[in-house]
Write an enzyme that holds these catalytic residues in place. Structure first.
Site, PDB file in Angstrom:
ATOM      1  N   ALA A  57       0.846  -1.195   0.000  1.00 21.52           N
ATOM      2  CA  ALA A  57       0.000   0.000   0.000  1.00 21.52           C
ATOM      3  C   ALA A  57       0.879   1.243   0.000  1.00 21.52           C
ATOM      4  CB  ALA A  57      -0.905  -0.012   1.233  1.00 21.52           C
ATOM      5  N   GLN A 100      -0.240  -0.999  -5.165  1.00 20.11           N
ATOM      6  CA  GLN A 100      -1.503  -0.651  -4.537  1.00 20.11           C
ATOM      7  C   GLN A 100      -1.451   0.804  -4.069  1.00 20.11           C
ATOM      8  OE1 GLN A 100      -2.765  -2.053  -0.461  1.00 20.11           O
ATOM      9  NE2 GLN A 100      -4.180  -3.307  -1.666  1.00 20.11           N
ATOM     10  N   TYR A 184      -9.560   2.134   5.884  1.00 19.32           N
ATOM     11  CA  TYR A 184      -8.841   3.306   5.400  1.00 19.32           C
ATOM     12  C   TYR A 184      -9.825   4.302   4.780  1.00 19.32           C
ATOM     13  CZ  TYR A 184      -4.744   0.414   6.320  1.00 19.32           C
ATOM     14  OH  TYR A 184      -3.795  -0.380   6.918  1.00 19.32           O
ATOM     15  N   ARG A 232      -9.387  -3.190  -4.147  1.00 19.41           N
ATOM     16  CA  ARG A 232      -9.543  -4.046  -2.960  1.00 19.41           C
ATOM     17  C   ARG A 232     -10.736  -3.533  -2.176  1.00 19.41           C
ATOM     18  NH1 ARG A 232      -6.606  -7.712   0.760  1.00 19.41           N
ATOM     19  NH2 ARG A 232      -5.168  -8.026  -0.976  1.00 19.41           N
ATOM     20  N   ARG A 327       1.144 -13.795   3.743  1.00 19.71           N
ATOM     21  CA  ARG A 327       2.043 -14.445   4.697  1.00 19.71           C
ATOM     22  C   ARG A 327       2.657 -15.750   4.171  1.00 19.71           C
ATOM     23  NH1 ARG A 327      -1.750 -11.740   7.693  1.00 19.71           N
ATOM     24  NH2 ARG A 327      -1.007 -10.568   9.508  1.00 19.71           N
TER      25      ARG A 327
END
Length: 402
Positions: A57, A100, A184, A232, A327
């Site tokens: 991001a 992103q 966000y 997203r 991850r």
């Protein structure tokens, strides 16, 4: 043939397979500028076997940075550093590289994850800046109350997304993903929990969606159709007072008319204290399936997708078009290469690592006893040099000579 390793398409991009590396904040920038760590991190992921890697991001303005270590794309220095990174990363594989774009809104000015043992909000003595939001509602106790955005402030941020997209294009990125989830700024406009406005930017669902729609419209106007544009999205706020999956599908349809290419479905994070179902393998895949069924957009699934057979099943059963991993890729930066071996697919290896490919290494079966032999042996072209892997060239036209 493996569905996961079949070729995919997003917008104007052809991808080698359906594996995507999700954006992962590294908290290693300086003044929003990418550092050598980012090249090493992204370079590793470009050699993971994924068809697409999306950088972390990256904020469209200084006030939108989450932490002092987050990346930005609103200055020439930031653009130059990312352009250099893209040029180097593209030499490592045929994977496509995206970025992103985000604005963290009321969740700005926090400590980085490794520092949060001292508390999450950044205190004034550590250089905290004033967050902005659709309404002056603090994220949690002890957090700053954000400044409510004016009409001019809203317009400036919409333009900032478009300006950062122009910079991303110049830097050489193949894809832009707009971050509209995780509490966000865009998500804060979408949710009735955080958007209490009574003007043209709040109230009804259409008005709450307006900010997201106008950002996508502004970015689409400057972002090449030969590349890919994604979003997203929050799937649900996990509470009756918040946004729902039906709201998300309605928004996705609206964004599709604006020229969006794909959606990746996340959920939650609008505020603390909301009870959510425990995370389980593939727990957010049904949200991506809802997008596939309700729109013509490509759907990207996230949410504890960690094993090759699991990812294969998601794509093969048409639950989603792509799977995005975060991850698992940190845990195993060669996840895609190992997944290909597990599923019996033969894929390109970096030429420097070709000796470790299953059909080139007698010890592979000893180290990976559950791997399947590839159904076919791919004949790899000899690279021009051992220091680079060029993207596939267009096939030569047949000779017309007699």
């Amino acid at each position: 043939m493996s569905a996961l390793f079949s070729q995919g398409r997003l917008g104007g991009l052809d991808l080698d397979n359906r594996i995507v590396v999700s954006p992962m904040c590294q908290y290693s920038g300086e003044r929003g500028v990418a550092q050598p760590w980012h090249l090493i991190h992204i370079g590793n992921l470009m050699m993971s076997g994924a068809g697409l890697v999306i950088m972390e991001a990256t904020s469209v303005e200084a006030a939108g940075l989450g932490t002092h270590g987050c990346l930005g794309l609103y200055t020439d220095e930031q653009e130059k550093a990312l352009g250099s990174l893209v040029a180097q990363a593209n030499k490592l594989s045929s994977a496509r590289l995206g970025i992103q774009l985000t604005h963290t809104g009321r969740k700005a000015a926090t400590r980085t994850i490794p520092e949060r043992w001292r508390g999450e909000p950044l205190p004034p003595e550590e250089g905290a800046w004033k967050p902005v939001a659709p309404s002056p509602i603090a994220y949690d106790a002890g957090w700053q109350v954000p400044e409510e955005l004016t009409e001019d402030g809203i317009r400036n941020i919409i333009q900032a997304f478009a300006d950062s997209a122009v910079r991303a294009d110049r830097a050489g990125f193949d894809l832009v993903e707009i971050h509209g989830a995780h509490g966000y700024l865009i998500h804060s406009f979408l949710s009735p929990i955080t958007n209490l406005r009574t003007d043209g930017w709040g109230g009804s669902a259409d008005r709450r969606n307006r900010f997201a729609i106008e950002i996508v419209r502004a970015v689409r106007a400057v972002w090449p159709r030969s590349k890919a544009l994604g979003f997203r999205m929050n799937s649900t706020d996990w509470t009756p007072e918040g946004s729902t999956l039906d709201d998300a599908v309605d928004l996705a349809r609206a964004l599709e008319t604006e020229g969006l290419d794909y959606v990746v479905m996340s959920s939650g994070n609008i505020k603390p204290g909301i009870a959510i179902p425990p995370a389980a393998p593939g727990h957010q895949v049904p949200f991506a399936t809802a997008i596939k069924k309700g729109t013509g957009l490509a759907a990207m699934a996230v949410g504890m997708i960690a094993k090759p057979e699991q990812a294969e099943a998601v794509v093969a059963s048409d639950e989603a078009d792509f799977v995005a991993l975060a991850r698992p890729m940190l845990d195993n930066p060669r996840w895609g290469l190992h997944a290909a071996a597990a599923l019996g697919a033969d894929i390109r290896y970096p030429p420097q690592y070709i000796r470790a490919r299953p059909n080139n290494w007698l010890g592979f079966g000893f180290v990976h006893p559950d791997a399947k032999p590839p159904a076919t042996t791919q004949q790899l072209d000899r690279p021009k040099s051992v220091s680079s892997w060029d993207r596939p060239a267009a096939p030569e036209k047949p000779s017309t000579a007699a």
